[in-house]
Design a protein around this motif. Structure first.
Motif, PDB file in Angstrom:
ATOM      1  N   SER A  25       0.819  -1.217   0.000  1.00 16.08           N
ATOM      2  CA  SER A  25       0.000   0.000   0.000  1.00 16.08           C
ATOM      3  C   SER A  25       0.852   1.266   0.000  1.00 16.08           C
ATOM      4  O   SER A  25       0.343   2.339  -0.322  1.00 16.08           O
ATOM      5  N   SER A  41     -15.616  -3.910  -1.026  1.00 15.94           N
ATOM      6  CA  SER A  41     -14.880  -5.139  -1.341  1.00 15.94           C
ATOM      7  C   SER A  41     -14.884  -5.415  -2.837  1.00 15.94           C
ATOM      8  O   SER A  41     -13.879  -5.885  -3.391  1.00 15.94           O
ATOM      9  N   ILE A  43     -12.361  -3.035  -4.404  1.00 12.10           N
ATOM     10  CA  ILE A  43     -10.995  -3.486  -4.134  1.00 12.10           C
ATOM     11  C   ILE A  43     -10.621  -4.631  -5.064  1.00 12.10           C
ATOM     12  O   ILE A  43      -9.512  -4.664  -5.616  1.00 12.10           O
ATOM     13  N   GLY A  66      -8.063  -3.820  -7.935  1.00 18.08           N
ATOM     14  CA  GLY A  66      -6.769  -4.407  -7.605  1.00 18.08           C
ATOM     15  C   GLY A  66      -6.338  -5.506  -8.540  1.00 18.08           C
ATOM     16  O   GLY A  66      -5.161  -5.581  -8.920  1.00 18.08           O
ATOM     17  N   GLN A  97      -5.478  -0.141  -4.264  1.00 16.07           N
ATOM     18  CA  GLN A  97      -6.552  -0.849  -3.590  1.00 16.07           C
ATOM     19  C   GLN A  97      -6.063  -1.576  -2.335  1.00 16.07           C
ATOM     20  O   GLN A  97      -6.867  -1.871  -1.444  1.00 16.07           O
ATOM     21  N   SER A  98      -4.768  -1.845  -2.249  1.00 12.24           N
ATOM     22  CA  SER A  98      -4.216  -2.379  -0.997  1.00 12.24           C
ATOM     23  C   SER A  98      -4.366  -1.343   0.105  1.00 12.24           C
ATOM     24  O   SER A  98      -4.709  -1.671   1.252  1.00 12.24           O
ATOM     25  N   ASN A 145      -6.646   0.933   0.115  1.00 11.32           N
ATOM     26  CA  ASN A 145      -8.087   0.965   0.370  1.00 11.32           C
ATOM     27  C   ASN A 145      -8.499  -0.168   1.304  1.00 11.32           C
ATOM     28  O   ASN A 145      -9.332   0.011   2.201  1.00 11.32           O
ATOM     29  N   SER A 146      -7.902  -1.354   1.118  1.00 13.34           N
ATOM     30  CA  SER A 146      -8.241  -2.494   1.977  1.00 13.34           C
ATOM     31  C   SER A 146      -7.771  -2.277   3.413  1.00 13.34           C
ATOM     32  O   SER A 146      -8.422  -2.731   4.361  1.00 13.34           O
ATOM     33  N   TYR A 196     -10.270  -0.006   4.855  1.00 11.29           N
ATOM     34  CA  TYR A 196     -11.483  -0.821   4.984  1.00 11.29           C
ATOM     35  C   TYR A 196     -11.435  -1.691   6.241  1.00 11.29           C
ATOM     36  O   TYR A 196     -12.413  -1.771   6.997  1.00 11.29           O
TER      37      TYR A 196
END
Length: 288
Positions: free
Chosen positions: A34, A243, A246, A250, A259-260, A262-263, A266
């Motif tokens: 990330s 999800s 992502i 991703g 998106q990492s 973002n996760s 999350y």
């Protein structure tokens, strides 16, 4: 090593290793990536610091995904717990073949989410519109999954239908712990059913209510399979959850590092919401 303790190590160490390899290690790798601009394939990437995290808060697609997910999770959590509690109260009553009905209500929980989603996709797209046209019901005459404003309702229906099963079983377990003598005493005092529920039933199943609320909210925030099977995030991005964003961004959109990040956000959001839920609801348990 003590011979009595050794078996515990032989049973727990493999489980810990497997959990670390398949859960903890990928999570740590996601946090690491990330802070880079890695696109998900190849070897080359550079460290970009918190750039991905800053960009997340300026991305309209991310904002829309969070808005949809929160709206969906709140509605599903409320409906699931209301319906499952009503069903549990009905199944707990002294009726014939109630064990049969308990099995029927639990059936959706053992079915594959994707299979259920594809079945409902066919129903919403083909069966219900035909019924609506034949019966003259305009609300059923069109496929709601094709409407930007109504598609999320179809996903809610499927999610609630499948989530009610587990929550019902948990509420039934809670109702079994209530002594029947309390209801007998309330009947002697002339208490009505509504008074019994608020003074006896609900306070004594409050811990089960806490568990169901937390599980329902957590599972709803992580909604993915239903969206893939029903709308795939559409129409447009109207039903794209966090999800799903992502995953598509991703693994299909070359935004692996983005998106990492973002996760990670999350995960923090889900953890914070779950902790706040538990603390608030457990405090309510003591007040009841």
């Amino acid at each position: 090593m003590n011979k009595r303790i050794a078996p515990y190590y032989w049973m727990t160490v493999p489980a810990v290793i497997l959990f670390f390899v398949f859960m903890t290690l990928p999570a740590l790798q996601g946090i690491y990536y990330s802070f880079t601009n890695y696109n998900g394939f190849g070897q080359g990437y550079d460290f970009v610091g918190f750039k991905n995290y800053f960009n997340l808060f300026q991305d309209d697609n991310v904002g829309n995904a969070y808005w949809f997910t929160f709206k969906f999770a709140i509605v599903v959590t409320i409906l699931t717990n209301i319906l499952s509690l009503l069903i549990a109260l009905g199944l707990n009553a002294k009726i014939k073949i109630r064990n049969f009905f308990r099995g029927i209500y639990f059936l959706p929980n053992i079915l594959s989410v994707l299979i259920v989603g594809y079945i409902f996709n066919y129903l919403f797209s083909n069966v219900f519109p035909i019924w609506g046209q034949n019966l003259g019901i305009n609300a059923l005459s069109t496929n709601i999954l094709g409407s930007e404003s109504l598609a999320w309702i179809g996903i809610v229906i499927v999610a609630v239908w499948q989530s009610v099963a587990l929550n019902t079983i948990l509420y039934l377990a809670g109702l079994q712990t209530i002594p029947t003598t309390l209801y007998e005493a309330s009947n002697l005092d002339g208490a009505g059913k509504w008074r019994e529920f608020w003074s006896i039933t609900f306070p004594l199943i409050a811990p089960f209510f806490t568990i169901n609320m937390v599980l329902a909210m957590k599972n709803s925030l992580m909604v993915f399979d239903q969206i893939v099977a029903l709308t795939n995030g559409g129409p447009g991005r109207a039903t794209q959850s966090i999800s799903h964003l992502i995953y598509t961004g991703g693994f299909e959109g070359g935004e692996y590092a983005y998106q990492s990040a973002n996760s990670v956000i999350y995960f923090i959001v889900i953890a914070v919401i779950s902790i706040l839920q538990i603390r608030f609801l457990q405090r309510r348990e003591t007040d009841l």
